[in-house]
Design an enzyme around this catalytic site. Sequence first.
Site: not given
Ligand code: MN
Length: 518
Positions: A53, A77, A81-82
């Site tokens: 991704h 990006h 967050e992940d």
């Molecule tokens: Mn994404």
Amino acid sequence: MPEDTMTQSADELISYMSSPSDEDQALVRKAYEFASRAHKDHKRMSGEPYFNHLYTTALSLAELDMGARTIAAGLLHDSIEDVGVTREELESEFGSEVLFLVDGVTKLGELRYRGAARHIESLRRLFVATSQDIRVLMIKLMDRRHNMQTLEHVKPEKRKRIAEETLSIYAPLADRLGMGRVKRELEDLAFKYVYPEEYEKIERIMSESKLANEPKLEKVRNNLKRALAEHGVANFRTESRVKGLFSLFRKLERKGGDLDKIHDLQAIRVVLQNVEDCYRGLGVAHTLWHPLPGKIKDYIAFEKPNGYRSIHTTVMTSEAGPVEIQFRTESMHREAQYGIASHISYKEQGSNLDRGKQKRERLWYRQLIPSLLNAPVNSEKGQPSAPRWVNDLADAHNVETLTERETFMQEIKEDFFSHRIFVFTPRGDVIDLPVDSTPIDFAYAIHSEIGEHTSSAKVNGKLVQLNTTLKNGDRVQIETKDSAHPTKKWCDYVRTTMARKHIHQYLQRQQNQEGLAA
Ligand code: MN
């Protein structure tokens, strides 16, 4: 390209960049390594590696020639967050600009579409957040594009929400930025999930029409090519333009479902050397076939608010009935597809200096990218001037000369959107207007016919005076009456040049008629 057959490498990304410096290349390589390490054990819903991704997002940005830091941010990006990479780590590894971009995308990721009320708030926040740096929005759009391409792996209940969000937020944004190709892609990908039955129907209509019309259109195309050559128009190419499925769906709705009223299901597009050739091409087409009245649209002389330029005409051919033909130059073609990206697609730190005309003309988008303001601009011939909405902005402050406009642009460089407000139609479409606009500006922004017959307006459900100042996020509903018409007072009510022009024209016409009657 399906991910499993994709050859992933930093070199591949770099191969799309136009003359990247050693530093640029090193940055992309480093981000590539960092992201693939950070997301090593991270899988997507489909079970494939999460890195696919990130890579696809970065690849889209590289294809848009977006610059090393934007590509790096594309790879990184989702890292905050992940997978819990800290902001400090990102900053020390990649610098404050990459951190700023990743941060921006992360913030946008927190926005969720949750029905009308929240929708408005989301949109407003989205605009404010992205206004700080247009590159954030480019990354988010490419991120969304890949998420849409892989939406079938998402749980059904989530799928529809994401697709609706794409239709109501991201596709209109891509459109506003003039990114026609991205807009169409996002719309058609979302269409399938939001209106599955209609999608099937439209797809069928489209393929049937293609089957029936392709050979006839081919004849039209060949005849046009021959005639252009005979008239001495050299170096052009033609292609067929097939309408987006969602856009056809919307148009059919507007035309009461009557397919016969749609003449641009398939269009012929002619890409020529220069503007003069575009007009000659139009002349040649009109010599060959009779144009349909009211269908000649000169978006070169009068570009669309989002910067779109082309000449459109619909001609009545004996070969295939009514056919739309579009004429544009190569640079218009690129802009129509990539919009604002085609303007920022130069190295984030270039070295060619041209402080002349090009620089002035390009300031409009440079002020959307604070960090680029002091960076030099590559000179390139045939760059268009600012889209109208940017000029409107300058007009609102009555600046006449280019120097004044330049100063003005400088003043607002970091706060572009604080000079615009975003209001909504009852259907939730976004209309952006200068600050202090009124319902009359809004009405004219939707359509001159609506402006010209405005009788009353409701803001957030309440009846208001026509000179009420609109605020960010207002929902505006215009009531029209055949008997309603502009008055002199309206001139004091409006902020937009477009509304003022229409009102003046109307009053002028009235005066002339009275003169005739007297
Ligand atoms: Mn994404």
